[in-house]
Design a protein around this motif. Structure first.
Motif, short mmCIF file in Angstrom:
data_model
loop_
_atom_site.label_atom_id
_atom_site.label_comp_id
_atom_site.label_asym_id
_atom_site.label_seq_id
_atom_site.Cartn_x
_atom_site.Cartn_y
_atom_site.Cartn_z
N ALA A 1 0.86 -1.19 0.00
CA ALA A 1 0.00 0.00 0.00
C ALA A 1 0.89 1.24 0.00
O ALA A 1 1.16 1.84 1.04
CB ALA A 1 -0.92 -0.01 1.21
N VAL A 2 1.35 1.60 -1.19
CA VAL A 2 2.31 2.71 -1.30
C VAL A 2 1.67 4.07 -1.07
O VAL A 2 2.35 5.06 -0.81
CB VAL A 2 3.00 2.69 -2.69
CG1 VAL A 2 3.85 1.44 -2.82
CG2 VAL A 2 1.97 2.75 -3.81
N VAL A 3 0.36 4.13 -1.17
CA VAL A 3 -0.38 5.36 -0.90
C VAL A 3 -1.34 5.08 0.25
O VAL A 3 -2.09 4.12 0.21
CB VAL A 3 -1.19 5.83 -2.14
CG1 VAL A 3 -1.95 7.11 -1.83
CG2 VAL A 3 -0.26 6.03 -3.33
N GLY A 4 -1.26 5.92 1.27
CA GLY A 4 -2.11 5.73 2.43
C GLY A 4 -3.54 6.19 2.18
O GLY A 4 -3.90 6.61 1.08
N GLY A 5 -4.36 6.08 3.21
CA GLY A 5 -5.74 6.53 3.10
C GLY A 5 -6.72 5.40 3.30
O GLY A 5 -6.36 4.21 3.35
N ALA A 6 -7.98 5.77 3.40
CA ALA A 6 -9.04 4.79 3.65
C ALA A 6 -9.45 4.05 2.38
O ALA A 6 -10.06 2.99 2.46
CB ALA A 6 -10.25 5.49 4.27
N TRP A 7 -9.14 4.62 1.22
CA TRP A 7 -9.56 4.02 -0.04
C TRP A 7 -8.37 3.36 -0.73
O TRP A 7 -7.21 3.65 -0.41
CB TRP A 7 -10.20 5.08 -0.95
CG TRP A 7 -11.54 5.53 -0.44
CD1 TRP A 7 -11.80 6.56 0.42
CD2 TRP A 7 -12.80 4.93 -0.73
NE1 TRP A 7 -13.14 6.65 0.67
CE2 TRP A 7 -13.79 5.67 -0.01
CE3 TRP A 7 -13.21 3.86 -1.52
CZ2 TRP A 7 -15.14 5.35 -0.09
CZ3 TRP A 7 -14.57 3.55 -1.59
CH2 TRP A 7 -15.51 4.30 -0.87
N TYR B 1 -1.93 0.37 -9.34
CA TYR B 1 -1.41 -0.89 -9.88
C TYR B 1 -2.22 -1.32 -11.10
O TYR B 1 -1.66 -1.85 -12.07
CB TYR B 1 -1.44 -1.99 -8.82
CG TYR B 1 -0.44 -1.80 -7.69
CD1 TYR B 1 0.83 -1.29 -7.94
CD2 TYR B 1 -0.77 -2.13 -6.38
CE1 TYR B 1 1.74 -1.11 -6.91
CE2 TYR B 1 0.13 -1.96 -5.35
CZ TYR B 1 1.38 -1.45 -5.60
OH TYR B 1 2.28 -1.28 -4.60
N SER B 2 -3.53 -1.11 -11.06
CA SER B 2 -4.37 -1.44 -12.21
C SER B 2 -3.99 -0.61 -13.43
O SER B 2 -3.90 -1.13 -14.55
CB SER B 2 -5.85 -1.21 -11.86
OG SER B 2 -6.68 -1.41 -12.98
N LEU B 3 -3.77 0.68 -13.22
CA LEU B 3 -3.35 1.55 -14.32
C LEU B 3 -2.00 1.12 -14.87
O LEU B 3 -1.78 1.13 -16.10
CB LEU B 3 -3.29 3.00 -13.84
CG LEU B 3 -4.64 3.68 -13.58
CD1 LEU B 3 -4.43 5.00 -12.84
CD2 LEU B 3 -5.38 3.93 -14.88
N ALA B 4 -1.08 0.75 -13.97
CA ALA B 4 0.24 0.30 -14.42
C ALA B 4 0.13 -0.98 -15.24
O ALA B 4 0.82 -1.14 -16.27
CB ALA B 4 1.15 0.09 -13.22
N LEU B 5 -0.72 -1.91 -14.81
CA LEU B 5 -0.92 -3.15 -15.56
C LEU B 5 -1.48 -2.85 -16.95
O LEU B 5 -1.03 -3.43 -17.95
CB LEU B 5 -1.87 -4.07 -14.81
CG LEU B 5 -2.24 -5.37 -15.55
CD1 LEU B 5 -1.02 -6.26 -15.73
CD2 LEU B 5 -3.36 -6.11 -14.82
#
Length: 246
Positions: A57-63, A70-74
């Motif tokens: 989880a490289v970006v924090g937050g509730a979402w 990762y989906s965009l990178a794929l």
């Protein structure tokens, strides 16, 4: 383990949906269906990585910001590896039938508000609004209205859609059904579950988004209708409060 089992099961379900739609469009080949199912299974897996492995989880937050990134990178990796051109993904600002697209955009604002008044999601915080207006539209539209139909229609290796090609309803329906399943299916502790309501509304929205992607020739308005519907849904609490106060 549950995440991996679900992703594999989801890929199998995607291939079954493809097989049911294949007879309606000769452009849909077995190889295309296999790529379609494999990609969407991988997309589900990488989208859930941050939830399965907290260290990712490289970006924090509730979402799930990290999962969407990762989906965009794929999607970018698949497009580069398979030679899918921007035109095949709808990555253009040039629009056909702009009036129709604007009308659908307005309808989706009403759609989002209506669903919000029905389901009553509550007052959203700033992170929720920022996430809902950006990440689902970007990641999910690129996956389901960009990469997935391009794979189904064989637009790889530099092939591009022709202007005169007919509306690919088999691909639109296949991606819409799978998108609905992705929202409605679940798997935990050895048992599958299915929530029809969670599947129904994404399926309907996906049909409209898929049609609009090919009607307009661009991914722009499918992305916009997804984002504004999500935003309207989460802003509906303010309209609900106003109507209640009246």
């Amino acid at each position: 383990m549950d995440a991996a089992i679900f992703s594999l099961s989801f890929a199998v379900a995607a291939f079954v949906v493809f097989a049911l739609c294949k007879p309606f469009d000769r452009r849909l080949t077995l190889a295309a269906g296999a790529l379609f199912a494999l990609y969407l299974g991988l997309d589900d897996l990488v989208t859930g990585l941050a939830s399965s492995v907290p260290a990712l989880a490289v970006v924090g937050g509730a979402w799930n910001w990290s999962g969407k990134l990762y989906s965009l990178a794929l999607a970018a990796l698949v497009a580069l590896a398979l030679g899918i051109k921007p035109a095949a993904l709808g990555l253009t600002l040039r629009q056909r039938h702009l009036g129709t697209s604007l009308a659908v955009l307005g309808l989706f604002v009403v759609w989002g508000l209506g669903l919000g008044l029905w389901f009553k999601p509550g007052v959203a915080d700033a992170e929720t609004l920022a996430f809902q207006v950006s990440m689902p539209g970007l990641a999910e539209e690129l996956a389901y209205r960009g990469i997935a139909p391009a794979l189904l229609l064989g637009w790889i290796g530099g092939r591009e859609p022709r202007r005169e090609e007919r509306m690919p309803w088999a691909a639109i329906v296949a991606t819409a059904v799978v998108f609905g399943l992705w929202h409605g299916l679940g798997y935990a502790r050895g048992a599958y579950s299915f929530d029809p309501m969670s599947a129904l509304f994404p399926f309907i929205g996906s049909l409209a988004g898929g049609w609009l992607r090919f009607r307009s020739g661009s991914l722009l308005f499918p992305l916009l209708i997804h984002s504004v519907a999500n935003l309207a849904f989460h802003l509906s609490a303010y309209l609900d409060a106003y109507l209640g106060g009246g």
